[in-house]
Scaffold this motif. Structure first.
Motif, mmCIF file in Angstrom:
data_model
loop_
_atom_site.group_PDB
_atom_site.id
_atom_site.type_symbol
_atom_site.label_atom_id
_atom_site.label_comp_id
_atom_site.label_asym_id
_atom_site.label_seq_id
_atom_site.Cartn_x
_atom_site.Cartn_y
_atom_site.Cartn_z
ATOM 1 N N SER A 132 82.037 -15.154 80.510
ATOM 2 C CA SER A 132 82.241 -16.416 79.797
ATOM 3 C C SER A 132 83.099 -17.369 80.622
ATOM 4 O O SER A 132 83.889 -16.951 81.468
ATOM 5 C CB SER A 132 82.915 -16.144 78.449
ATOM 6 N N GLN A 133 82.951 -18.626 80.335
ATOM 7 C CA GLN A 133 83.824 -19.623 80.962
ATOM 8 C C GLN A 133 85.163 -19.719 80.228
ATOM 9 O O GLN A 133 86.066 -20.434 80.671
ATOM 10 C CB GLN A 133 83.147 -20.993 80.959
ATOM 11 N N TYR A 134 85.292 -18.979 79.106
ATOM 12 C CA TYR A 134 86.498 -19.053 78.289
ATOM 13 C C TYR A 134 87.272 -17.738 78.344
ATOM 14 O O TYR A 134 86.691 -16.664 78.526
ATOM 15 C CB TYR A 134 86.144 -19.357 76.830
ATOM 16 N N ASP A 135 88.575 -17.824 78.142
ATOM 17 C CA ASP A 135 89.439 -16.640 78.135
ATOM 18 C C ASP A 135 89.423 -15.954 76.770
ATOM 19 O O ASP A 135 89.137 -16.564 75.739
ATOM 20 C CB ASP A 135 90.884 -17.029 78.451
ATOM 21 N N ASP A 181 87.560 -6.520 79.655
ATOM 22 C CA ASP A 181 88.147 -7.363 80.695
ATOM 23 C C ASP A 181 88.793 -6.613 81.849
ATOM 24 O O ASP A 181 89.123 -7.213 82.866
ATOM 25 C CB ASP A 181 89.198 -8.298 80.079
ATOM 26 N N GLU A 199 81.999 -17.011 72.417
ATOM 27 C CA GLU A 199 80.939 -17.659 73.209
ATOM 28 C C GLU A 199 79.880 -16.643 73.625
ATOM 29 O O GLU A 199 78.671 -16.913 73.547
ATOM 30 C CB GLU A 199 81.552 -18.335 74.441
ATOM 31 N N PHE A 200 80.323 -15.461 74.058
ATOM 32 C CA PHE A 200 79.398 -14.415 74.488
ATOM 33 C C PHE A 200 78.510 -13.938 73.340
ATOM 34 O O PHE A 200 77.288 -13.796 73.507
ATOM 35 C CB PHE A 200 80.180 -13.244 75.070
ATOM 36 N N PRO A 229 85.422 -11.899 79.309
ATOM 37 C CA PRO A 229 86.053 -13.222 79.280
ATOM 38 C C PRO A 229 86.338 -13.721 80.692
ATOM 39 O O PRO A 229 86.278 -12.947 81.655
ATOM 40 C CB PRO A 229 87.352 -12.966 78.513
ATOM 41 N N ALA A 230 86.670 -14.987 80.812
ATOM 42 C CA ALA A 230 86.957 -15.569 82.121
ATOM 43 C C ALA A 230 88.145 -14.892 82.796
ATOM 44 O O ALA A 230 88.247 -14.887 84.029
ATOM 45 C CB ALA A 230 87.206 -17.068 81.980
ATOM 46 N N CYS A 271 90.869 -9.586 75.334
ATOM 47 C CA CYS A 271 89.556 -9.912 74.761
ATOM 48 C C CYS A 271 89.673 -10.521 73.362
ATOM 49 O O CYS A 271 88.925 -11.438 73.019
ATOM 50 C CB CYS A 271 88.680 -8.668 74.698
ATOM 51 N N GLU A 283 88.104 -16.555 72.703
ATOM 52 C CA GLU A 283 87.157 -17.661 72.842
ATOM 53 C C GLU A 283 85.962 -17.215 73.685
ATOM 54 O O GLU A 283 84.816 -17.598 73.424
ATOM 55 C CB GLU A 283 87.835 -18.876 73.491
ATOM 56 N N GLY A 284 86.228 -16.386 74.678
ATOM 57 C CA GLY A 284 85.143 -15.852 75.498
ATOM 58 C C GLY A 284 84.243 -14.918 74.722
ATOM 59 O O GLY A 284 83.019 -14.936 74.890
#
Length: 233
Positions: free
Chosen positions: A215-218, A183, A225-226, A200-201, A11, A221-222
């Motif tokens: 999120s579309q990101y790992d 995650d 974005e969240f 995360p993704a 995460c 980064e996820g």
């Protein structure tokens, strides 16, 4: 004040021995500061590792160590909660007697165990988990779980959620006031009670089925974005 709890491996980082995305850590730090976020780190990792993460993010908030077996307050520079370690020492000795050098333990843990079984007979961490779980099946006082990166052994009835509940009781909060991010399996308990939960993704299917937003990101980064999405709504 906005209350947020997040896992660390998977995460905030990509996991053990992976480099940190320091640019994104700076972005996260700005989000925390600009939105008056009380950020609680909750991890299976030992205190020293979480101290480093807190320093990178300029945090001074208590963090949950060793999957809920301990809570460390950097402001007071001491554990404000921890379990006893005698039973964990007995479990460690039994594992070493059975698996010898194949048992590789994560160092510096005081109240729990995290390990992998480095042996060709085990195809993946699920098979390692089964072997450890069978070995300790008669020890009712211990829980054996696993994440994507390690098998975790801790005193029964202790988890990231139980530690969060202790923090909440000390501060007159409720776990339902928190925004949660995780995650893997060890995050399911606290994610299930948060008012909004994200992942995360790279999360597991179990987590993806539980949370409100994937999120579309790992990894970090996820999380960024969240948080941006949740705080804007």
């Amino acid at each position: 004040m906005v209350k947020v709890i997040t896992d660390v491996d998977g995460c905030l980082s990509a996991g053990r021995f992976a480099s940190f995305n320091l640019d994104t850590f700076q972005r996260l730090q700005k989000i925390v500061e600009q939105n008056d976020i009380h950020l609680v780190l909750a991890s299976g990792r030992a205190q020293g590792y979480l101290e480093c993460i807190s320093q990178i993010l300029n945090l001074n908030t208590p963090y949950i160590c060793e999957n809920g077996a301990a809570i460390f307050d950097p402001h007071l520079n001491k554990y404000i909660y921890n379990t006893e370690s005698a039973l964990i020492e007995q479990a460690s000795n039994r594992i070493v007697d059975k698996f010898k050098k194949a048992a590789v333990f994560e160092p510096n843990k005081q109240f729990t165990l995290s390990l992998r079984l480095v042996n060709d007979r085990f195809a993946d961490i699920k098979e390692e988990f089964t072997a450890i779980n069978e070995l300790l099946s008669d020890v009712e006082e211990l829980d054996v779980t696993h994440s994507n990166s390690a098998i975790d052994i801790l005193p029964k009835s202790h988890s990231k959620l139980s530690a969060l509940e202790i923090l909440c009781a000390q501060n007159n909060w409720s776990p339902e006031e928190f925004i949660g991010f995780g995650d893997s399996k060890n995050d399911l308990d606290f994610l299930s009670v948060c008012k909004v939960a994200g992942a995360p993704a790279n999360c597991t299917p179990q987590v993806a089925n539980l949370v409100d937003h994937v999120s579309q990101y790992d990894n970090i980064e996820g999380l960024v974005e969240f948080l941006n999405s949740t705080l804007a709504s």
